[in-house]
Design a protein around this motif. Structure first.
Motif, PDB file in Angstrom:
ATOM      1  N   GLN A  37     -43.511 -73.364  31.448  1.00 21.71           N
ATOM      2  CA  GLN A  37     -44.782 -73.157  30.767  1.00 21.71           C
ATOM      3  C   GLN A  37     -44.736 -71.949  29.841  1.00 21.71           C
ATOM      4  OE1 GLN A  37     -46.636 -73.760  34.904  1.00 21.71           O
ATOM      5  NE2 GLN A  37     -48.351 -73.375  33.525  1.00 21.71           N
ATOM      6  N   LEU A  38     -43.889 -70.985  30.168  1.00 22.50           N
ATOM      7  CA  LEU A  38     -43.807 -69.747  29.406  1.00 22.50           C
ATOM      8  C   LEU A  38     -42.808 -69.811  28.253  1.00 22.50           C
ATOM      9  CD1 LEU A  38     -43.892 -67.212  32.373  1.00 22.50           C
ATOM     10  CD2 LEU A  38     -45.733 -67.714  30.752  1.00 22.50           C
ATOM     11  N   LYS A  39     -42.059 -70.910  28.141  1.00 17.71           N
ATOM     12  CA  LYS A  39     -40.972 -70.990  27.169  1.00 17.71           C
ATOM     13  C   LYS A  39     -41.428 -70.765  25.735  1.00 17.71           C
ATOM     14  CE  LYS A  39     -36.985 -73.688  25.640  1.00 17.71           C
ATOM     15  NZ  LYS A  39     -36.779 -72.753  24.579  1.00 17.71           N
ATOM     16  N   ALA A  40     -42.482 -71.409  25.294  1.00 17.65           N
ATOM     17  CA  ALA A  40     -42.944 -71.223  23.916  1.00 17.65           C
ATOM     18  C   ALA A  40     -43.317 -69.766  23.658  1.00 17.65           C
ATOM     19  CB  ALA A  40     -44.123 -72.145  23.618  1.00 17.65           C
ATOM     20  N   LEU A  41     -43.950 -69.141  24.639  1.00 19.40           N
ATOM     21  CA  LEU A  41     -44.334 -67.740  24.503  1.00 19.40           C
ATOM     22  C   LEU A  41     -43.104 -66.843  24.460  1.00 19.40           C
ATOM     23  CD1 LEU A  41     -46.391 -65.441  24.436  1.00 19.40           C
ATOM     24  CD2 LEU A  41     -46.569 -65.641  26.939  1.00 19.40           C
ATOM     25  N   THR A  42     -42.174 -67.031  25.373  1.00 18.90           N
ATOM     26  CA  THR A  42     -40.983 -66.170  25.382  1.00 18.90           C
ATOM     27  C   THR A  42     -40.125 -66.408  24.144  1.00 18.90           C
ATOM     28  OG1 THR A  42     -39.808 -67.708  26.846  1.00 18.90           O
ATOM     29  CG2 THR A  42     -40.916 -65.832  27.890  1.00 18.90           C
ATOM     30  N   ASP A  43     -40.091 -67.642  23.644  1.00 17.79           N
ATOM     31  CA  ASP A  43     -39.368 -67.917  22.402  1.00 17.79           C
ATOM     32  C   ASP A  43     -39.991 -67.156  21.229  1.00 17.79           C
ATOM     33  OD1 ASP A  43     -37.614 -69.597  23.743  1.00 17.79           O
ATOM     34  OD2 ASP A  43     -38.441 -71.448  22.885  1.00 17.79           O
ATOM     35  N   LYS A  44     -41.317 -67.132  21.161  1.00 16.07           N
ATOM     36  CA  LYS A  44     -42.001 -66.417  20.075  1.00 16.07           C
ATOM     37  C   LYS A  44     -41.795 -64.913  20.212  1.00 16.07           C
ATOM     38  CE  LYS A  44     -44.479 -65.954  16.408  1.00 16.07           C
ATOM     39  NZ  LYS A  44     -43.958 -66.358  15.104  1.00 16.07           N
ATOM     40  N   LEU A  45     -41.853 -64.393  21.438  1.00 16.74           N
ATOM     41  CA  LEU A  45     -41.582 -62.970  21.646  1.00 16.74           C
ATOM     42  C   LEU A  45     -40.182 -62.622  21.136  1.00 16.74           C
ATOM     43  CD1 LEU A  45     -43.027 -62.549  25.257  1.00 16.74           C
ATOM     44  CD2 LEU A  45     -43.959 -61.498  23.175  1.00 16.74           C
TER      45      LEU A  45
END
Length: 118
Positions: free
Chosen positions: A34-42
């Motif tokens: 679930q956090l992948k898109a967020l961590t990718d953007k970070l």
């Protein structure tokens, strides 16, 4: 918790989860997809500014008016904190990170933590 026990550091993923048998793994490993898109953007923002994903997460907390307290267990973590304090996130970056965080629908805020509104 600015880095969500390391889950937002960019170091962990479904393929490379937090160490099994730890409280962090129990709390976060199921959330990593679930956090992948967020961590990718970070990570993407970090790359564009010569910083790590963790630095961007810390810079976001600072941009929102928080004074993050980071557990410094390695000397290079100090370098990341310096990068984060010198980083400027655009309003678009902040909005996108907020939207990705909301879309992840992950809330690990403890009862003692206040909502961080800008």
């Amino acid at each position: 918790m600015v880095l969500e026990q390391g889950a937002l550091s960019g170091r962990y993923s479904r393929e490379s989860p937090l160490p099994e048998g730890t409280n962090r793994a129990q709390a976060y490993n199921d959330m990593l997809p679930q956090l992948k898109a967020l961590t990718d953007k970070l990570a993407s923002i970090g790359q564009s500014q010569g910083a790590a994903a963790a630095d961007v997460a810390t810079a976001l907390a600072i941009a929102k008016g928080a004074t993050p307290i980071i557990g410094v267990t390695k000397p290079n973590y100090i370098d990341g904190l310096v990068r984060a304090t010198n980083m400027t996130l655009s309003s678009d970056d902040i909005a996108e990170l907020e939207a990705l965080a909301d879309a992840a629908n992950v809330n690990t805020r403890g009862w003692w933590e206040k909502d961080m509104q800008v």
